[in-house]
Write an enzyme that holds these catalytic residues in place. Structure first.
Site, PDB file in Angstrom:
ATOM      1  N   HIS A  18     -44.674   7.446  72.339  1.00 40.75           N
ATOM      2  CA  HIS A  18     -44.172   8.617  73.178  1.00 40.75           C
ATOM      3  C   HIS A  18     -42.931   9.047  72.933  1.00 40.75           C
ATOM      4  O   HIS A  18     -42.269  10.008  72.359  1.00 40.75           O
ATOM      5  CB  HIS A  18     -44.455   8.564  74.481  1.00 40.75           C
ATOM      6  CG  HIS A  18     -45.953   8.446  75.050  1.00 40.75           C
ATOM      7  ND1 HIS A  18     -46.236   7.385  75.900  1.00 40.75           N
ATOM      8  CD2 HIS A  18     -47.068   9.275  74.769  1.00 40.75           C
ATOM      9  CE1 HIS A  18     -47.666   7.652  76.112  1.00 40.75           C
ATOM     10  NE2 HIS A  18     -47.880   8.595  75.486  1.00 40.75           N
ATOM     11  N   SER A 130     -51.180   4.133  75.680  1.00 40.61           N
ATOM     12  CA  SER A 130     -50.823   3.733  76.988  1.00 40.61           C
ATOM     13  C   SER A 130     -52.117   2.661  77.332  1.00 40.61           C
ATOM     14  O   SER A 130     -51.794   1.577  77.880  1.00 40.61           O
ATOM     15  CB  SER A 130     -50.812   4.765  77.985  1.00 40.61           C
ATOM     16  OG  SER A 130     -49.622   5.505  77.445  1.00 40.61           O
TER      17      SER A 130
HETATM   18  P1  ADP Z   1     -52.179   8.322  75.468  1.00 36.73           P
HETATM   19  O1  ADP Z   1     -53.142   8.947  74.561  1.00 36.73           O
HETATM   20  O2  ADP Z   1     -51.385   7.195  74.936  1.00 36.73           O
HETATM   21  O3  ADP Z   1     -52.727   7.994  76.849  1.00 36.73           O
HETATM   22  P2  ADP Z   1     -50.942  10.695  76.281  1.00 36.73           P
HETATM   23  O4  ADP Z   1     -52.178  11.315  77.214  1.00 36.73           O
HETATM   24  O5  ADP Z   1     -49.730  10.225  77.291  1.00 36.73           O
HETATM   25  O6  ADP Z   1     -51.027   9.185  75.446  1.00 36.73           O
HETATM   26  O7  ADP Z   1     -50.198  11.480  75.498  1.00 36.73           O
HETATM   27  C1  ADP Z   1     -49.003  12.334  75.354  1.00 36.73           C
HETATM   28  C2  ADP Z   1     -48.910  12.636  73.885  1.00 36.73           C
HETATM   29  O8  ADP Z   1     -47.925  11.736  73.136  1.00 36.73           O
HETATM   30  C3  ADP Z   1     -50.096  13.293  73.062  1.00 36.73           C
HETATM   31  O9  ADP Z   1     -49.669  14.247  72.462  1.00 36.73           O
HETATM   32  C4  ADP Z   1     -50.321  11.976  72.429  1.00 36.73           C
HETATM   33  O10 ADP Z   1     -50.947  12.475  71.211  1.00 36.73           O
HETATM   34  C5  ADP Z   1     -49.018  11.740  72.059  1.00 36.73           C
HETATM   35  N1  ADP Z   1     -48.775  10.269  71.854  1.00 36.73           N
HETATM   36  C6  ADP Z   1     -49.435   9.273  72.516  1.00 36.73           C
HETATM   37  N2  ADP Z   1     -49.191   7.975  71.946  1.00 36.73           N
HETATM   38  C7  ADP Z   1     -48.591   8.145  70.571  1.00 36.73           C
HETATM   39  C8  ADP Z   1     -48.056   7.491  69.512  1.00 36.73           C
HETATM   40  N3  ADP Z   1     -48.237   6.406  69.633  1.00 36.73           N
HETATM   41  N4  ADP Z   1     -47.519   8.091  68.612  1.00 36.73           N
HETATM   42  C9  ADP Z   1     -47.450   9.523  68.541  1.00 36.73           C
HETATM   43  N5  ADP Z   1     -47.827  10.331  69.429  1.00 36.73           N
HETATM   44  C10 ADP Z   1     -48.485   9.642  70.690  1.00 36.73           C
END
Ligand code: ADP
Length: 164
Positions: A18, A130
């Site tokens: 993130h 996460s």
């Molecule tokens: P997760 O899928 O890890 O629970 P979130 O729903 O909090 O993550 O994702 C928030 C944004 O950050 C989304 O657009 C997701 O694709 C992106 N994201 C999450 N993890 C990564 C990562 N490791 N690399 C790039 N983008 C990410």
């Protein structure tokens, strides 16, 4: 005109994946709002307030980045504010398939001129999520280096210890 973008997610908790996407997105716009999605049907590991505090601390030296949260339809939140773009990160084909559909629906719901923007994950972060980190820490493990900042890992351990 200030170009303000939104990046959405649950950030439960924030990972280095993130953090990378957020910094790269922030460099593309004047302001970036991190919009934590509040899901009333899903009790997260951390409360919205805890997630907000952790994220604010990480980006305390970035005045162009701020944290907010919302519940309900993304398009309602976005249309009521002055955003020019909604940013998401793409790790895999699975992310792509889901995001393509969401972006095409949102294209119909967002006000004219608000774009969905996608940034490709760096290779070292494609396996970082996460949920992976939660799974490891919940059973007493330590995630591989480079997944989550130490202070977040510490808070996760405290949380799981409280839960017993
Ligand atoms: P997760 O899928 O890890 O629970 P979130 O729903 O909090 O993550 O994702 C928030 C944004 O950050 C989304 O657009 C997701 O694709 C992106 N994201 C999450 N993890 C990564 C990562 N490791 N690399 C790039 N983008 C990410």
């Amino acid at each position: 005109m200030v170009r303000r973008a939104l990046i959405t997610g649950s950030f439960d908790p924030i990972t280095y994946g993130h953090i990378d996407i957020i910094k790269r997105a922030a460099a593309m716009f004047d302001e970036l709002v991190i919009g934590i999605i509040k899901n009333p049907r899903k009790q997260g590991l951390f409360t919205i307030e805890e997630r907000t505090e952790m994220i604010e601390k990480i980006f305390s030296s970035h005045p162009e980045i701020r944290v907010d949260h919302f519940q309900g339809l993304l398009a309602d939140y976005v249309n009521q504010r002055d955003f020019c773009a909604v940013v998401r990160g793409l790790r895999t084909n699975k992310d792509f398939a889901y995001e393509l559909e969401m972006a095409q629906v949102n294209q119909k719901l967002f006000h004219e001129g608000i774009e969905s923007v996608f940034l490709m994950a760096r290779p070292e972060y494609t396996i970082v999520s996460s949920s992976n980190v939660r799974e490891i820490v919940s059973v007493g493990g330590t995630p591989p280096d480079g997944m989550v900042p130490d202070e977040i890992l510490q808070k996760m351990r405290e949380k799981y210890a409280q839960r017993g």
